[in-house]
Design an enzyme around this catalytic site. Sequence first.
Site, mmCIF file in Angstrom:
data_model
loop_
_atom_site.group_PDB
_atom_site.id
_atom_site.type_symbol
_atom_site.label_atom_id
_atom_site.label_comp_id
_atom_site.label_asym_id
_atom_site.label_seq_id
_atom_site.Cartn_x
_atom_site.Cartn_y
_atom_site.Cartn_z
ATOM 1 N NE ARG A 253 -3.432 -9.889 -5.694
ATOM 2 C CZ ARG A 253 -3.861 -8.650 -5.936
ATOM 3 N NH1 ARG A 253 -3.404 -8.009 -7.004
ATOM 4 N NH2 ARG A 253 -4.733 -8.076 -5.132
ATOM 5 C CE LYS A 278 -7.705 -11.866 -5.248
ATOM 6 N NZ LYS A 278 -7.186 -11.932 -3.855
ATOM 7 C CG HIS A 351 -0.287 -13.565 -1.284
ATOM 8 N ND1 HIS A 351 -0.443 -13.026 -2.545
ATOM 9 C CD2 HIS A 351 -1.347 -13.119 -0.563
ATOM 10 C CE1 HIS A 351 -1.545 -12.306 -2.587
ATOM 11 N NE2 HIS A 351 -2.109 -12.336 -1.413
ATOM 12 N NE ARG A 354 -0.971 -8.672 -2.439
ATOM 13 C CZ ARG A 354 -1.274 -7.670 -3.254
ATOM 14 N NH1 ARG A 354 -0.334 -7.136 -3.996
ATOM 15 N NH2 ARG A 354 -2.500 -7.195 -3.315
ATOM 16 C CG HIS A 377 -5.936 -4.355 -1.760
ATOM 17 N ND1 HIS A 377 -5.532 -4.197 -0.454
ATOM 18 C CD2 HIS A 377 -5.500 -5.592 -2.111
ATOM 19 C CE1 HIS A 377 -4.896 -5.269 -0.045
ATOM 20 N NE2 HIS A 377 -4.866 -6.131 -1.039
ATOM 21 C CE1 TYR A 386 -1.696 -7.669 4.468
ATOM 22 C CE2 TYR A 386 -3.102 -6.204 3.199
ATOM 23 C CZ TYR A 386 -2.311 -7.334 3.280
ATOM 24 O OH TYR A 386 -2.147 -8.136 2.184
#
Length: 414
Positions: A253, A278, A351, A354, A377, A386
């Site tokens: 990120r 994050k 992003h 990513r 994640h 995705y």
Amino acid sequence: MKREQKLQELISELGVHLKSLSYQRATQLKYQRGWQLLNDFMVKNSIEFYNSQVGEKFISSIMKNRPYEKLCRKEKDLIRIANVTSEFQATGVIKFRSISKKYNFDGEIGKIILTYLEHLKLRGFAAKTLESKKIYLLRFLDHLKANNILSLNRIESQHILQFINNLGIYSKATIHNMFSTLRGFLKYLYQNEIVLIDFSYVIPKSSYKKERKLPTTYTKDEIKRLLKSVDRANPKGKRDYAMMLLAARLGLRASDICRLKFENINWKKNMIRIKQTKTARTVELPLLTEVGNAIIDYLKFGRPESELQYIFICINQPYDKLKEPTLHSIVTFYLNKAKISNLHKKKHGPHALRHSLACSLLEQKTPLPVISEVLGHSSTESTKTYLRIDLDSLRQCSLEVPDLNSPYYIQEVN
């Protein structure tokens, strides 16, 4: 030595940066008109490259030995535009000049709200989440003040219902978040015996469910063209190339790239180990040869001498850590330079790189848990979004549609 740069290249980067900071369209147009006058000044004086001295000469031509107070609004705007242009060239960022809003949590209820927010902070709530809850609870506090409710023991269900009835002007998402915040606050009051009645039951349940948008992705060829568009013969290009590789090859990120420190890289084990901004989750990623070489090239031949522990810093003094909006501007600039088609219809920050990595891994039949681990994640639920962009796999799940005159439809009608 001050950095020299073609004005068109500089204002192209700065224009993207202003847009990423959500500057109003009118303000962006004002900057465009100011840059045109600055360009005319440089052409008239046969100046090829822009630097801070050029900006100062331009400002002198506007002021003409007059005091600043005697200038008109347009002239003051031109001076500001020149100063901002020089500041961005030197630092890669624009300092926010707006006055931050002060929240007035006074009185008994206000102090309890601040105690509650501190309680949430200790529980590990993110700063952005706390900021949102602070705004929602401030609105509730203002509602109580308007109704002369200055003490918690005077709150009744009707006051809460009145507040809820006045939320119709907000979006469904905002109302949902307000309900959640207020319900949590009221439960806190009851559970800690601050009030005798649990008013959280008054808050209706919201059926709102945020629909995840399809992630923006770029093809392997587009990513290749993006990286190829970087001029790696200069310090800025070396830095920009290394940062974009971290997003495109490792899926980091923007916040983690900008906060990457020397201590996060284990050169002996070829490993990057970071605590994600994050999620606060620690991840380990392989330092790919391509990425490692790009970082070394930047550190040896591009990074200014600085004791700052962050790897990526501004190319000119003051050598501060790069900010996330700046990285967004960098990626957008090179996407435009690479002439990627339909760019105006896509997201164009780090992003998106990513997301593109995740799409590429899906195309290679990489299992979801592995992709989830690569992207950092907290669960595979976040990674499942995705699956909607894996068109090849989705096509394999499609069913053949029977002809209209087939027995299938006849049976259905009967």
